[in-house]
Design a protein around this motif. Structure first.
Motif, short mmCIF file in Angstrom:
data_model
loop_
_atom_site.label_atom_id
_atom_site.label_comp_id
_atom_site.label_asym_id
_atom_site.label_seq_id
_atom_site.Cartn_x
_atom_site.Cartn_y
_atom_site.Cartn_z
N LEU A 192 -6.22 6.66 4.11
CA LEU A 192 -7.34 5.86 3.59
C LEU A 192 -7.70 4.74 4.56
N ALA A 193 -6.69 4.18 5.23
CA ALA A 193 -6.91 3.08 6.16
C ALA A 193 -7.71 3.51 7.39
N GLU A 194 -7.76 4.81 7.64
CA GLU A 194 -8.53 5.32 8.78
C GLU A 194 -10.03 5.35 8.49
N LEU A 195 -10.39 5.19 7.24
CA LEU A 195 -11.80 5.25 6.85
C LEU A 195 -12.41 3.85 6.87
N PRO A 196 -13.64 3.71 7.36
CA PRO A 196 -14.26 2.38 7.52
C PRO A 196 -14.24 1.54 6.25
N ARG A 197 -14.40 2.18 5.13
CA ARG A 197 -14.48 1.45 3.86
C ARG A 197 -13.20 0.67 3.55
N PHE A 198 -12.06 1.16 4.03
CA PHE A 198 -10.78 0.54 3.69
C PHE A 198 -10.02 0.00 4.90
N ALA A 199 -10.58 0.14 6.09
CA ALA A 199 -9.86 -0.23 7.31
C ALA A 199 -9.41 -1.69 7.30
N SER A 200 -10.27 -2.59 6.81
CA SER A 200 -9.92 -4.01 6.82
C SER A 200 -9.01 -4.41 5.67
N VAL A 201 -8.93 -3.56 4.66
CA VAL A 201 -8.14 -3.87 3.46
C VAL A 201 -6.70 -3.38 3.62
N LEU A 202 -6.56 -2.15 4.10
CA LEU A 202 -5.24 -1.54 4.19
C LEU A 202 -4.66 -1.72 5.59
N THR A 203 -4.14 -2.91 5.85
CA THR A 203 -3.43 -3.17 7.10
C THR A 203 -2.06 -2.48 7.04
N ASP A 204 -1.40 -2.40 8.19
CA ASP A 204 -0.06 -1.80 8.22
C ASP A 204 0.89 -2.54 7.28
N ALA A 205 0.80 -3.87 7.29
CA ALA A 205 1.68 -4.67 6.42
C ALA A 205 1.38 -4.41 4.95
N LYS A 206 0.08 -4.28 4.62
CA LYS A 206 -0.30 -4.01 3.23
C LYS A 206 0.20 -2.63 2.80
N ILE A 207 0.11 -1.66 3.67
CA ILE A 207 0.57 -0.30 3.33
C ILE A 207 2.07 -0.29 3.06
N GLU A 208 2.82 -1.02 3.88
CA GLU A 208 4.28 -1.06 3.66
C GLU A 208 4.60 -1.76 2.34
N LEU A 209 3.84 -2.78 2.00
CA LEU A 209 4.04 -3.45 0.70
C LEU A 209 3.77 -2.49 -0.45
N LEU A 210 2.69 -1.71 -0.33
CA LEU A 210 2.35 -0.75 -1.39
C LEU A 210 3.45 0.30 -1.53
N ALA A 211 3.94 0.80 -0.39
CA ALA A 211 4.98 1.82 -0.44
C ALA A 211 6.26 1.27 -1.06
N LYS A 212 6.60 0.03 -0.70
CA LYS A 212 7.80 -0.58 -1.27
C LYS A 212 7.60 -0.83 -2.78
N SER A 213 6.41 -1.27 -3.15
CA SER A 213 6.12 -1.55 -4.56
C SER A 213 6.13 -0.27 -5.39
N ALA A 214 5.74 0.84 -4.77
CA ALA A 214 5.64 2.10 -5.51
C ALA A 214 6.97 2.55 -6.09
N THR A 215 8.07 2.12 -5.49
CA THR A 215 9.39 2.55 -5.99
C THR A 215 9.65 2.04 -7.40
N LEU A 216 8.92 1.02 -7.82
CA LEU A 216 9.17 0.42 -9.13
C LEU A 216 8.17 0.88 -10.19
N HIS A 217 7.44 1.95 -9.92
CA HIS A 217 6.37 2.33 -10.84
C HIS A 217 6.88 2.71 -12.23
N ASP A 218 8.07 3.27 -12.31
CA ASP A 218 8.62 3.67 -13.61
C ASP A 218 9.79 2.81 -14.05
N ILE A 219 9.88 1.59 -13.53
CA ILE A 219 11.02 0.73 -13.87
C ILE A 219 11.10 0.48 -15.37
#
Length: 363
Positions: A192-219
Motif C-alpha cells: 500500500l505504501a508504494e501507491l501515491p495515495r498512501f506513500a506519505s502516510v505509511l512510512t517504514d516506521a509506521k508499518i513496523e508499528l502496525l505489524a507490531k500492533s497486529a499481534t494484539l488483535h485478539d487479546i
C-alpha cells in the motif's frame, strides 16, 4: 611537546605579511599553541587536518581573500564550528556585514591593539569552550535518550510477547495465527505504501508499528470462557454474542494498560483500533459498532483481510483448511461488502506472498 602545552587552546593565525604573523604569534604564544599560515589555501589545509580552537584571519590576501576562506571553512563539517575573527584594515559597515554573513564571529581592526587582540581571543575561546561543553552534553543526552528508548522498546516487546503468549495459551488451536497475521499486515501495508495515495502516510516506521500492533488483535479473547472459546463446533447465537465481546474487551484492556503507564502512544493507539475494529465490515454490517467505509481505521481494514484469509486457510476443530486460491476467491466475493475494495486490489497483488508466510509459520 609537554602535557601543559597540549592542553593550551590552539590559535591559527592567517596573514600574507610575515611581520604581522610574527607580531601576533609573539603576542599570543605564551598563552596558546600557535599555528601560522601565509595564504588562504594553506590555512584551509591546516584547519582541515587538525581544527584549531580559533582562527585569526586576514581579509586582504592574494589568490584567496579572507571572506572566501571563511566561506570554505563554514562549508566544511570539520571546521564549521571553529570561530573566525577577521583581522583587517577595512572599517566600513558593508565590510563588517559581509564578514558576519560569511561566518565570522568578530573583527579586529588594523593596526592592532595588543590588549584588544588578547581580550577578543580570550573571550571567544571561552565562548567556544562553553559551546563545546554544551555540544558534548547534548551528544551525551542523545545517547542516554537513545538507550532509554531502546530499553523501553525492549520492555514493550517483552510485554507484547507475554500478552500474545497468554492469548495463544488460551487458544492453542490457532497455532501461529498471530505471527502469520502480523506478517500479512506487514505485506499489505508495504504494498500500500508504494501507491501515491498512501506513500506519505505509511512510512517504514509506521508499518513496523502496525505489524507490531497486529499481534494484539485478539487479546480480548483471553476474557472469553473456555467452553465458548474452545468449543469444537459452531457457536449458538448466545455463545457468538459472548464471543463478539472480545473486540471491546481487548480494546478496554489496552486502554487500561495505557492509563496505567500514563501514556497512549502510537503503538497503543494502533493496537486499540485493531483490537476494537478488525471485525467491522465495509458495508457497516460488522461489530461491535457497525462502522462502515473509511470510518473504519485503516489498520483495522488491513487486519480484517489478514485475519479472514488466515482463518480460511487454517484448520480448526470445527472446520477444515481451504486452499489458498479458494480463500482468495472468498475475499474477492467480500469486495465492497466485508472488505475495503481498494485493499482487496492490494491483497490480490500480493496474495502469492501470503503462501510463503503460511509455509514459514505452519500450525
Amino acid at each position: 611537546m609537554n602535557i601543559e602545552e597540549t592542553r593550551k587552546p590552539t590559535v591559527l593565525i592567517v596573514d600574507d605579511t610575515p611581520t604581522n604573523l610574527t607580531l601576533l604569534a609573539g603576542l599570543l604564544k605564551d598563552q596558546y599553541r600557535i599555528k601560522v599560515a601565509n595564504s588562504g589555501k594553506k590555512a584551509i589545509e591546516l584547519a582541515a587536518a587538525s581544527p584549531p580552537d580559533l582562527i585569526l584571519l586576514d581579509i586582504m590576501m592574494p589568490a584567496m581573500d579572507g571572506y572566501e576562506v571563511c566561506r570554505r571553512l563554514q562549508a566544511d563539517e570539520i571546521t564549521r564550528r571553529v570561530p573566525v575573527i577577521f583581522l583587517t584594515a577595512k572599517t566600513s559597515t558593508e565590510d563588517e556585514e559581509l564578514g558576519f554573513s560569511v561566518g565570522a564571529v568578530d573583527f579586529i581592526h588594523k593596526p592592532i591593539s595588543p590588549p584588544i587582540v588578547i581580550a577578543r581571543v580570550r573571550t571567544h575561546l571561552r565562548i567556544k569552550a562553553w559551546q563545546d561543553f554544551l555540544q558534548d552534553k547534548n551528544l551525551w543526552l542523545e545517547k542516554e535518550i537513545t538507550q532509554r528508548l531502546s530499553d523501553i522498546n525492549r520492555l514493550q516487546d517483552a510485554s507484547i510477547y507475554v500478552m500474545v503468549s497468554l492469548a495463544e495459551f488460551r487458544d492453542e488451536c490457532t497455532g501461529n495465527h498471530i505471527r502469520r497475521t502480523q506478517e500479512y499486515v506487514r505485506i499489505l501495508a508495504k504494498r500500500l505504501a508504494e501507491l501515491p495515495r498512501f506513500a506519505s502516510v505509511l512510512t517504514d516506521a509506521k508499518i513496523e508499528l502496525l505489524a507490531k500492533s497486529a499481534t494484539l488483535h485478539d487479546i480480548g479473547k483471553i476474557t472469553i470462557p473456555d467452553h465458548i472459546l474452545l468449543k469444537p463446533g459452531k457457536h449458538t447465537d448466545e455463545e457468538f454474542t459472548v464471543m463478539k465481546t472480545h473486540a471491546q474487551r481487548g480494546y478496554d484492556m489496552l486502554r487500561q494498560a495505557g492509563d496505567l503507564m500514563g501514556e497512549h502512544g502510537a503503538f497503543l493507539h494502533h493496537a486499540m483500533d485493531i483490537a476494537l475494529y478488525h471485525h467491522e465490515k465495509w458495508d457497516g454490517s460488522g461489530y461491535p459498532n457497525g462502522l462502515a467505509g473509511n470510518m473504519i481505521p485503516l489498520e483495522a481494514r488491513l487486519m480484517a483481510i489478514a485475519d479472514v484469509y488466515d482463518a480460511l486457510c487454517s484448520r480448526r476443530p470445527y472446520k477444515a483448511a481451504i486452499p489458498h486460491d479458494d480463500a482468495v476467491n472468498i475475499i474477492l466475493q467480500g469486495n465492497g461488502t466485508h472488505f475495503d475494495p481498494y485493499l482487496v486490489d492490494v491483497f490480490c497483488a500480493v496474495a502469492k506472498d501470503f503462501i510463503n508466510v503460511a509455509i514459514n509459520w505452519p500450525d
